[in-house]
Scaffold this active site. Sequence first.
Site, short mmCIF file in Angstrom:
data_model
loop_
_atom_site.label_atom_id
_atom_site.label_comp_id
_atom_site.label_asym_id
_atom_site.label_seq_id
_atom_site.Cartn_x
_atom_site.Cartn_y
_atom_site.Cartn_z
N SER A 125 61.42 14.90 51.21
CA SER A 125 61.38 15.08 52.42
C SER A 125 61.87 16.30 52.83
O SER A 125 62.54 16.91 52.04
CB SER A 125 62.39 14.37 53.14
OG SER A 125 62.38 14.64 54.64
N TYR B 205 70.45 10.68 54.01
CA TYR B 205 69.19 10.77 54.15
C TYR B 205 68.74 12.08 53.59
O TYR B 205 68.20 12.01 52.40
CB TYR B 205 68.56 10.60 55.29
CG TYR B 205 66.88 10.75 54.98
CD1 TYR B 205 66.21 9.43 54.48
CD2 TYR B 205 66.32 11.86 55.42
CE1 TYR B 205 64.82 9.57 54.74
CE2 TYR B 205 64.87 11.77 55.43
CZ TYR B 205 64.17 10.73 54.92
OH TYR B 205 62.76 10.96 54.86
#
Lengths: 506, 248
Positions: B145, B158
């Site tokens: 990501s 995350y």
Amino acid sequence: MTATPATRLPLVDRKFTFTPDAASREVFHSFSRGLCPQCKKAVDGVRVIRDGKVYLRKQCPAHGASEGLISGDADWFLKSLTYVKEGSRPLEYSTKVERGCPDDCGLCPDHEQHSCLPIIEITNHCNLECPICIVENRHNYNMTREEMGRILDGLVQKEGTLETINLSGGEPTLHPDFFALLDLATAKKQISRVSISTNGLRCATDYAFCEELAKRNVYVSLQLDALSNPALRVLRGAGDQRAAKEKALANLKKAGVRTTIVSTVARGVNDDQIGECVRLLYENDFILSLTFQPAAFTGYGGAHFAPHDPLDVMTIPDVVRAAAEQTGGKLAKSDFLPLPCSHPSCFALTYLLKVDDDFVPFPRFLELDRYLELIANRGTIRPDDQFEEAIRDAIDQMWTSSGQVPDCDRILGVLKRAIFLMYPEDRALELSERLRVGEGLVKTIFIHAFMDVHTFEVDRIKKCCTHYTLPDGRLMPGCAYNNLYRDKDSRFTGEVGKAQIWGAKV
Amino acid sequence: MTARLLADQVALITGAARGLGRELALTFARDGAKIAFTYSKSEEAARTLEAELTVAGRGVLCQKSSVLDADATRSFMRQVEQRLGPIDVLVNNAGVSQNLPLALLEELDFDNVVGPNLKGAYLTAREVLRGMIRRKKGVVLNVGSLAGVRMIEAPIHYCASKAGLVGMTQAMAKEVARHGIRVLCIAPGLLEDGVGRNLPEHRLADYLKHNSLGRVGTFREVAELAAFLVSSKNGYMTGETIVIDGGV
């Protein structure tokens, strides 16, 4: 270059603040401009403090001196004046500045605030003859669809987007074309919420009607001053209104209609029922907010309510004090603050976070600066960047405060659950869904003080954001309209029609 | 006729029932691959994808299992190899996110995100690489990501898990390069209906303000790039993290 830190002044420094608490001593506070209670002409006046309260004294060249109580707590009044926020201007105005405030209403460029809550009076028929009624129902007008369309278009033109509009009356649910008008309003994508103000009689007797409201996502502002008949009879007239209110509440709850309780509070009549109204708010998920309106004596109420003493009326701090006394510590004076975007003498509020089976007022876990930013220009919470920042600050503060904030672990737990509910892992929520989740977690208590001829002040009306909308395009600041314009509104000047009495077949 | 980009390849994609994983499966199948995929929750969505891939005429196999369950992965891998053939491409796509600030982020929350996102990728890769090393052939693509490579406002567990994938990609690539196996990481920015779908409106507006193309990406755009990255046309790239974010 190092910036000089801003000096933080105490809100009220006792050393320099003389608020005489004896009835015989008085101190001048400031000049004002109000209305002569007899001829209703704008006249000069002064605010004076005595006996720990604030009074407005005026002098009419024709009718002499008059006086009215404007704040039951001088400390509250003085502190509230430190809440000053520049208003947001509407995109356009409907009238020019000619004669000066309050004689140019509609809005004129001298007005300091846009419409936060436009009220559309779709009828002046009503099935109650409330002795406390602030309007003058003549039972001779129902708004046409064409008028409604024009008003809605005008609102969008002036405001761009609107958070809430309110359909009122009279009793709006008596309008023969009620749902058609409602649908015109709900169809406007620029309007987020549509609410109706109702006495609840139709909700009590017509469950299918409540279901229709729920289907349309309409919010109901239910007039509910008390749950005891003696008080309700004084304020709302004859009949078993307690039973009607309870039935209305039951139907709204069953249908899942998001509801606000609106309680008009009159000194010596129902000011002992404030705690009861708060209890209703706390115990019912479908009730999202509670609005107390200290009684104003205009319209039918000005003429027909049992003789009242303008020097002994309910004001915002009186409601706050009663709320604190009647809720056993659940609410405190420090939980309430004036709404900065409005005039501080017109609105106060507190947000409440649902924590398990209880509610914690936001000011108990949010720093004052943050809280003020949060309520700076709005009456309702929106999940925007300001709100997010405020909540994040509150979370960090509680997390690092080692238990200094009472209930901080429980509050943190609630906020975490709220995040999971609003931002679930497996799907995206629409903004409306997120708002709905938020509505289940945060409730609001508003105190909205309307003005009558005794309390009317020009500086307050200039910042009014509660506006009646007229089919000719004007937006009338609420208390200016009620006190000075309503009786001249050409829509209502015809012959007085037949009242639709409660219980009679319409 | 031009050969398809992934003709006769067998691709295992984790967490493919919905979102980017689903688009990867459909795109790889379109490009000629046989698809094996896992999913953890979305039974109905998995069945729908399975049916679509079956209609596409290529082999397909799916299993409901967690990427943290190495035994289940091993057993599924055996089935895949028996029914579809040796796995040529592994896409570590399965992942979760939570929108929590540090103060509310407890140990269990951390484990619940870092577990599937990072440890799950390691466990799956370890199983699949055994066969790839034996065959001296294969590609592993980790789905990272933008939050793992740039300093942006996102939950720390995350971000940590996605940054962990970057490091793991480099180390793994170095270790298996001698067997001719490539390991890559793809780092998308915000995607339509991706993990950022629950971003508050003001945060999305702020993101778009700093995005050169002024929009979020699509699953299709990422899947097309992924198909190229794992294909033999991209034979000289390994250990890299490729950002696809519209220019943030």
